[in-house]
Scaffold this motif. Structure first.
Motif, PDB file in Angstrom:
ATOM      1  N   PHE A 202       0.635   4.478  -2.716  1.00 36.31           N
ATOM      2  CA  PHE A 202       0.412   5.869  -2.341  1.00 36.31           C
ATOM      3  C   PHE A 202       1.672   6.730  -2.391  1.00 36.31           C
ATOM      4  O   PHE A 202       1.602   7.926  -2.134  1.00 36.31           O
ATOM      5  CB  PHE A 202      -0.185   5.951  -0.935  1.00 36.31           C
TER       6      PHE A 202
ATOM      7  N   VAL B 250       0.834  -1.202   0.000  1.00 37.77           N
ATOM      8  CA  VAL B 250       0.000   0.000   0.000  1.00 37.77           C
ATOM      9  C   VAL B 250       0.867   1.249   0.000  1.00 37.77           C
ATOM     10  O   VAL B 250       0.540   2.243  -0.655  1.00 37.77           O
ATOM     11  CB  VAL B 250      -0.948  -0.024   1.225  1.00 37.77           C
ATOM     12  N   ARG B 251       1.985   1.191   0.708  1.00 34.24           N
ATOM     13  CA  ARG B 251       2.885   2.361   0.738  1.00 34.24           C
ATOM     14  C   ARG B 251       3.431   2.671  -0.649  1.00 34.24           C
ATOM     15  O   ARG B 251       3.590   3.843  -0.997  1.00 34.24           O
ATOM     16  CB  ARG B 251       4.041   2.114   1.703  1.00 34.24           C
TER      17      ARG B 251
ATOM     18  N   TRP C 118      -0.766  14.625  -1.459  1.00 28.74           N
ATOM     19  CA  TRP C 118      -1.200  14.481  -0.068  1.00 28.74           C
ATOM     20  C   TRP C 118      -2.705  14.419   0.065  1.00 28.74           C
ATOM     21  O   TRP C 118      -3.238  13.716   0.904  1.00 28.74           O
ATOM     22  CB  TRP C 118      -0.651  15.619   0.786  1.00 28.74           C
TER      23      TRP C 118
ATOM     24  N   VAL D 227      -9.328   9.375  -0.080  1.00 24.60           N
ATOM     25  CA  VAL D 227      -9.502   7.999   0.385  1.00 24.60           C
ATOM     26  C   VAL D 227     -10.445   7.925   1.590  1.00 24.60           C
ATOM     27  O   VAL D 227     -11.353   7.081   1.602  1.00 24.60           O
ATOM     28  CB  VAL D 227      -8.133   7.344   0.672  1.00 24.60           C
TER      29      VAL D 227
ATOM     30  N   VAL E 272      -4.888  13.103  -1.812  1.00 23.40           N
ATOM     31  CA  VAL E 272      -5.469  11.791  -2.139  1.00 23.40           C
ATOM     32  C   VAL E 272      -5.451  10.909  -0.901  1.00 23.40           C
ATOM     33  O   VAL E 272      -6.444  10.248  -0.578  1.00 23.40           O
ATOM     34  CB  VAL E 272      -4.689  11.124  -3.295  1.00 23.40           C
ATOM     35  N   LYS E 273      -4.334  10.915  -0.167  1.00 25.72           N
ATOM     36  CA  LYS E 273      -4.206  10.072   1.027  1.00 25.72           C
ATOM     37  C   LYS E 273      -5.086  10.559   2.168  1.00 25.72           C
ATOM     38  O   LYS E 273      -5.679   9.754   2.877  1.00 25.72           O
ATOM     39  CB  LYS E 273      -2.746  10.044   1.504  1.00 25.72           C
ATOM     40  N   TRP E 274      -5.171  11.870   2.369  1.00 23.66           N
ATOM     41  CA  TRP E 274      -5.797  12.406   3.570  1.00 23.66           C
ATOM     42  C   TRP E 274      -7.216  12.917   3.370  1.00 23.66           C
ATOM     43  O   TRP E 274      -7.915  13.188   4.341  1.00 23.66           O
ATOM     44  CB  TRP E 274      -4.929  13.513   4.158  1.00 23.66           C
TER      45      TRP E 274
ATOM     46  N   MET F  52       1.422   9.603  -4.949  1.00 18.50           N
ATOM     47  CA  MET F  52       0.170  10.356  -4.943  1.00 18.50           C
ATOM     48  C   MET F  52       0.320  11.670  -4.172  1.00 18.50           C
ATOM     49  O   MET F  52       1.107  11.764  -3.247  1.00 18.50           O
ATOM     50  CB  MET F  52      -0.943   9.532  -4.273  1.00 18.50           C
TER      51      MET F  52
END
Length: 71
Positions: free
Chosen positions: A7, A3-4, A12, A19, A14-16, A10
């Motif tokens: 992401f 998963v790391r 920031w 998702v 998108v991750k925070w 990507m």
């Protein structure tokens, strides 16, 4: 592929932001039902504790006012 690694490239947001929003949209009903179940269970436990405490209080008050003669 971890998963790391997915992401890693990507932005920031998108991750925070993206998702978690997608997760809330997909699992929102499940999360809401779990929260409702837990809150309902806590409410029932609270009512149970209040009723048992009131019963113990009334029995002790009755027993002390009848000077231990019982029923």
């Amino acid at each position: 592929m971890a998963v790391r690694e997915i992401f890693a490239g990507m932005p920031w947001w998108v991750k925070w932001i993206a998702v978690p929003v997608i997760a809330i949209v997909v699992f929102g009903g499940l999360i809401a039902s779990l929260v409702a179940f837990v809150v309902g269970l806590l409410f029932k436990i609270l009512i149970f504790v209040i009723l048992v405490g009131g019963l113990v209080f009334l029995v002790r008050k009755f027993m002390s006012s009848s000077s231990g003669n019982g029923w």
